[in-house]
Scaffold this motif. Structure first.
Motif, PDB file in Angstrom:
ATOM      1  N   THR A 105       0.826  -1.205   0.000  1.00 23.18           N
ATOM      2  CA  THR A 105       0.000   0.000   0.000  1.00 23.18           C
ATOM      3  C   THR A 105       0.863   1.260   0.000  1.00 23.18           C
ATOM      4  O   THR A 105       2.050   1.202   0.352  1.00 23.18           O
ATOM      5  N   PRO A 106       0.284   2.393  -0.363  1.00 22.27           N
ATOM      6  CA  PRO A 106       1.038   3.651  -0.279  1.00 22.27           C
ATOM      7  C   PRO A 106       1.518   3.938   1.147  1.00 22.27           C
ATOM      8  O   PRO A 106       2.624   4.444   1.341  1.00 22.27           O
ATOM      9  N   GLU A 107       0.712   3.577   2.124  1.00 22.23           N
ATOM     10  CA  GLU A 107       1.105   3.804   3.518  1.00 22.23           C
ATOM     11  C   GLU A 107       2.315   2.949   3.897  1.00 22.23           C
ATOM     12  O   GLU A 107       3.219   3.427   4.592  1.00 22.23           O
ATOM     13  N   LYS A 108       2.340   1.722   3.439  1.00 29.59           N
ATOM     14  CA  LYS A 108       3.475   0.844   3.719  1.00 29.59           C
ATOM     15  C   LYS A 108       4.732   1.405   3.060  1.00 29.59           C
ATOM     16  O   LYS A 108       5.797   1.455   3.671  1.00 29.59           O
ATOM     17  N   ALA A 126       5.353   4.506   2.270  1.00 29.03           N
ATOM     18  CA  ALA A 126       5.761   5.731   2.964  1.00 29.03           C
ATOM     19  C   ALA A 126       6.460   5.421   4.280  1.00 29.03           C
ATOM     20  O   ALA A 126       7.423   6.097   4.652  1.00 29.03           O
ATOM     21  N   SER A 127       5.992   4.398   4.993  1.00 29.59           N
ATOM     22  CA  SER A 127       6.631   4.066   6.268  1.00 29.59           C
ATOM     23  C   SER A 127       8.000   3.428   6.061  1.00 29.59           C
ATOM     24  O   SER A 127       8.903   3.609   6.874  1.00 29.59           O
ATOM     25  N   PRO A 146      10.502   6.844   3.888  1.00 32.18           N
ATOM     26  CA  PRO A 146       9.956   8.184   4.151  1.00 32.18           C
ATOM     27  C   PRO A 146      10.559   9.292   3.276  1.00 32.18           C
ATOM     28  O   PRO A 146       9.837  10.188   2.837  1.00 32.18           O
ATOM     29  N   ALA A 153       9.111   8.894  -0.276  1.00 30.29           N
ATOM     30  CA  ALA A 153       7.693   9.249  -0.248  1.00 30.29           C
ATOM     31  C   ALA A 153       7.520  10.768  -0.183  1.00 30.29           C
ATOM     32  O   ALA A 153       6.659  11.329  -0.859  1.00 30.29           O
ATOM     33  N   LYS A 195       5.719  13.275  -2.849  1.00 33.83           N
ATOM     34  CA  LYS A 195       4.674  14.200  -2.422  1.00 33.83           C
ATOM     35  C   LYS A 195       5.020  15.627  -2.844  1.00 33.83           C
ATOM     36  O   LYS A 195       4.171  16.348  -3.365  1.00 33.83           O
TER      37      LYS A 195
END
Length: 80
Positions: free
Chosen positions: A48-51, A53-54, A57, A60, A64
């Motif tokens: 996922t995008p959240e994974k 990004a974590s 960072p 990501a 952004k």
């Protein structure tokens, strides 16, 4: 390591599926195979995008920032 195994398994499946098929499949055949593999894969559910990004960072944040800059250019260009 698990990702390497996944790619190896996928490659093996493709080899097995392509055995007996004539060389030089059409682009349509290749796209159909790709589409089928995308539909049957859970890669997007796991990645996922959240994974991302974590785990990345800095990268990501760079994406952004680039997206924000692009959006600013588009919105500024429409007014002039």
């Amino acid at each position: 390591m698990a990702e390497a195994n996944y790619h190896s398994e996928t490659s093996n499946k493709l080899t097995q599926e392509n055995e007996g098929k004539p060389k030089g499949e059409s682009l349509e055949d290749l796209l159909t195979t790709l589409s089928s593999q995308i539909r049957s894969s859970d890669w997007l559910e796991k990645n996922t995008p959240e994974k991302f990004a974590s785990e990345n960072p800095e990268v990501a944040q760079a994406f952004k920032d680039a997206a924000d800059k692009s959006a600013e250019k588009k919105s500024g260009g429409d007014q002039g």
